[in-house]
Write a protein that holds these residues in place. Structure first.
Motif, short mmCIF file in Angstrom:
data_model
loop_
_atom_site.label_atom_id
_atom_site.label_comp_id
_atom_site.label_asym_id
_atom_site.label_seq_id
_atom_site.Cartn_x
_atom_site.Cartn_y
_atom_site.Cartn_z
N THR A 55 7.62 35.50 80.71
CA THR A 55 7.95 35.72 79.30
C THR A 55 8.90 36.89 79.18
O THR A 55 8.67 37.95 79.78
N VAL A 56 9.97 36.72 78.41
CA VAL A 56 10.93 37.78 78.15
C VAL A 56 11.00 38.00 76.64
O VAL A 56 11.20 37.06 75.88
N ALA A 57 10.81 39.23 76.21
CA ALA A 57 11.01 39.59 74.81
C ALA A 57 12.46 40.04 74.66
O ALA A 57 12.96 40.81 75.48
N ALA A 58 13.13 39.55 73.64
CA ALA A 58 14.54 39.90 73.43
C ALA A 58 14.80 40.02 71.93
O ALA A 58 13.85 40.12 71.14
N TYR A 59 16.05 40.00 71.54
CA TYR A 59 16.42 40.11 70.13
C TYR A 59 17.58 39.17 69.85
O TYR A 59 18.32 38.79 70.76
N VAL A 130 11.50 43.17 78.82
CA VAL A 130 11.82 43.40 77.41
C VAL A 130 13.27 43.86 77.30
O VAL A 130 13.68 44.81 77.97
N VAL A 131 14.04 43.17 76.46
CA VAL A 131 15.44 43.54 76.21
C VAL A 131 15.55 43.90 74.74
O VAL A 131 15.20 43.10 73.87
N VAL A 132 16.02 45.12 74.46
CA VAL A 132 16.09 45.60 73.08
C VAL A 132 17.52 46.02 72.73
O VAL A 132 18.32 46.34 73.61
N PRO A 133 17.83 46.02 71.43
CA PRO A 133 19.13 46.51 71.01
C PRO A 133 19.12 48.03 70.92
O PRO A 133 18.06 48.66 70.97
N GLY A 134 20.29 48.61 70.79
CA GLY A 134 20.41 50.05 70.62
C GLY A 134 21.85 50.39 70.35
O GLY A 134 22.73 49.52 70.32
N LEU A 135 22.09 51.67 70.15
CA LEU A 135 23.46 52.15 69.96
C LEU A 135 23.89 53.08 71.08
O LEU A 135 25.08 53.26 71.30
N ALA A 136 22.92 53.68 71.77
CA ALA A 136 23.25 54.61 72.85
C ALA A 136 22.00 54.85 73.69
O ALA A 136 20.88 54.56 73.26
N VAL A 137 22.22 55.41 74.87
CA VAL A 137 21.11 55.82 75.72
C VAL A 137 21.52 57.08 76.46
O VAL A 137 22.68 57.26 76.82
#
Length: 198
Positions: A55-59, A130-137
């Motif tokens: 299972t992969v959680a994504a957006y 888990v793959v999540v969105p973002g603006l920076a890291v």
């Protein structure tokens, strides 16, 4: 996850960085967005964690966010179960299984959300990747989102040791992200150029 307004008491440094990065994203050409989405999918599908995952959680990407449609196609073709977020009224995230593009419906803030049965806010904790969105890291893996706090709450439910990856563009990695107590770190960042582990 888009937010209609900045969080009350939002860090001024974060507000300025969000504005800068959003402006840069809005300058990307449509053809670039497609090429970048394909590259991101290739890097993620090649990782051992995603290859092993059931299972992969994504957006569901919108606008100029790093695209996820190529990723969904690859995950489904590999027999993976994909769960996607449903934004709740309090800003938290419920989750539902991805049943293909026809199973996505318009929602608040311009989002697209799955229409399948909701699985509960804790469903993200059952994902193997888990793959999540973002603006920076930051160089240490602290992710900066859009300021709503939805993904920080969700990431708090992910067991330690789970592969958690933020999808970004190349110039959004290794940024001086102001850190606040509620911020959650990720274990990796994927960009069109490759995967960076923290």
């Amino acid at each position: 996850m888009p937010s209609s307004q900045p969080a009350r008491g939002a860090h001024p440094g974060k507000l300025a960085l969000r504005d800068q990065l959003t402006t840069a994203r809005n300058r990307l050409a449509v053809v670039e967005l497609g090429l970048f989405a394909r590259a991101l999918a290739g890097h993620l599908l090649a990782t051992e964690e995603v290859r092993r995952a059931a299972t992969v959680a994504a957006y569901v990407s919108i606008g100029t966010e790093p695209g996820t449609s190529w990723l969904f196609d690859g995950l489904v073709a590999a027999g993976k179960r994909v769960v996607l977020p449903v934004l709740l009224a309090d800003g938290d995230l419920d989750w539902a299984a991805y049943d293909g593009g026809a199973g996505l419906a318009p929602a608040r803030h311009g989002l697209l959300e799955p229409t399948s049965r909701r699985l509960g806010v804790d469903a993200i904790g059952t994902a193997d990747a888990v793959v999540v969105p973002g603006l920076a890291v930051s160089p240490s893996g602290v992710r900066m989102g859009r300021g709503g706090g939805s993904y920080d709450r969700a990431l708090g439910r992910v067991p330690v040791g789970t592969f958690t990856c933020v999808a970004l563009y190349d110039d959004e990695v290794d940024r001086a992200v102001p850190v606040e107590p509620h911020d959650r770190a990720v274990t990796a960042a994927v960009t069109p150029s490759g995967l960076r582990r923290f």
